[in-house]
Motif scaffolding. Sequence first.
Motif, PDB file in Angstrom:
ATOM      1  N   ARG A   1       0.831  -1.210   0.000  1.00  0.00           N
ATOM      2  CA  ARG A   1       0.000   0.000   0.000  1.00  0.00           C
ATOM      3  C   ARG A   1       0.866   1.261   0.000  1.00  0.00           C
ATOM      4  NH1 ARG A   1      -4.806   0.118   4.185  1.00  0.00           N
ATOM      5  NH2 ARG A   1      -5.160   1.984   2.922  1.00  0.00           N
ATOM      6  N   GLU A   2       1.949   1.223   0.773  1.00  0.00           N
ATOM      7  CA  GLU A   2       2.830   2.396   0.846  1.00  0.00           C
ATOM      8  C   GLU A   2       3.506   2.648  -0.492  1.00  0.00           C
ATOM      9  OE1 GLU A   2       4.318   5.696   2.692  1.00  0.00           O
ATOM     10  OE2 GLU A   2       2.797   4.276   3.421  1.00  0.00           O
ATOM     11  N   HIS A   3       3.973   1.605  -1.149  1.00  0.00           N
ATOM     12  CA  HIS A   3       4.620   1.786  -2.442  1.00  0.00           C
ATOM     13  C   HIS A   3       3.621   2.194  -3.523  1.00  0.00           C
ATOM     14  CE1 HIS A   3       8.006  -0.394  -0.548  1.00  0.00           C
ATOM     15  NE2 HIS A   3       8.736   0.247  -1.440  1.00  0.00           N
TER      16      HIS A   3
ATOM     17  N   LYS B   1       1.155   4.158  -3.063  1.00  0.00           N
ATOM     18  CA  LYS B   1       0.922   5.595  -2.902  1.00  0.00           C
ATOM     19  C   LYS B   1       1.957   6.413  -3.680  1.00  0.00           C
ATOM     20  CE  LYS B   1      -1.035   5.300   1.771  1.00  0.00           C
ATOM     21  NZ  LYS B   1      -0.786   5.673   3.191  1.00  0.00           N
TER      22      LYS B   1
END
Length: 416
Positions: free
Chosen positions: A253-255, A257
């Motif tokens: 999820r962080e990547h 973004k």
Amino acid sequence: MWKVISSKMFWLYAVAVFAVLAIFSFAQIGARNSVELKQLPIAVVNTSGNQQSKKIISQLEDKFSDSDAQLKLINVKKESSLKQGFTDKKYYGALVIDKDFDKSLTSQQNYLKGLVIQAKTKDVPEQAIAANAQLKTQVQAAKTMTQTLPTQAKIRVITNQGMNAQASSVVTTALPKITNALSQGISQKMQGVLKENNITLSTTQWQVINAPIKVTTQTKNKLPNKSVSGMAPMLLVVLSWLSSLIGSILLWREHKKHAENGRFNLSTINSQMITGFVISIVASLSIYFFAHVLFDVPVPDTGSFLLIVTFNIFIFYLIQTCILNWAGFAGWPVLILVMLLSMGVISYPKEMLSPLFLNGIYSWTPLRFTMDWFTNNLYIHGSSVTSTTDFTVLISIGAVALVLIYLSSLLKRKEK
């Protein structure tokens, strides 16, 4: 209220709840209720090698010759071969017939024969015995036969406890039961002869006649204390899978973004790999702290333990990231499904699983190789053969997942 109940989504949610419970029940309850012991490999070593011991082994082989038999007897020529066999996890246990087994049974039979002769000649006058050469010889032979109390024939039952705690429990119960049944069979025959000839025995004599075979038990690769009753390897698998699952989802999820238009490129995937490896190290150290430092689960070698846990967590991370990169968050239920299905089967020996769960789940889940590797590391030292196989399979799965992760960047560009 009625609007919600009559809506399609409500019934869709109801079906989803039903499906989740069905899968969970199938994986956890179904697998455990269908467990049936079948063809558990047991080594048989006959160090005596004479007629009576061979006959007993032949009887045992006939007893377990059927394909549905609980145990599978494997003849092993030398007792020295058992150590490597236990280390390589070939046998869940062993029956070792003592080198003096036949000699002890023969001495018991001769002792009984002597008692019978003495019982039949006790009322014969000494003069009559002296006058009959044949009778005199029999009486003298009987005196020699009964002069020394015979020893019990010995059989050792060895359990490879570290191989699998549940199988060990079965072997610990089954093998002594089998050997005690053999002893009782011999004892009943001898008691029948005694009763027929009205022979009364002393307490010391009765001990040998009542238990002609002495069964002793021995444990190899013994489970240490605080090993969660041998379930530590499975719990480590669960912790490894969950830690990699949480890490893979959060990092994905962080990547996503920071990815351009939500699509991954080579730079993003490289970052996924680096951060995933760091997370794997952190997770392995955390597992070591909670399992060993906090709850005293024995860890024979800290260095190898941390390497194995880190390696397996990272392999799981690659598998999970591969699914997430290709299917997105919709792939998350697949990861949960793999864990639920696997947890129901990997704690059992494959010989105890029904064909449905053996071929349908156990045969493909990568978690069983991790389970096997953790078992080797914690309980069975020097098991390089099976550990090498586990490493080879897992590194192959990880390599395929890694290639697919990088190929997902090409797919995203094609979609663009």
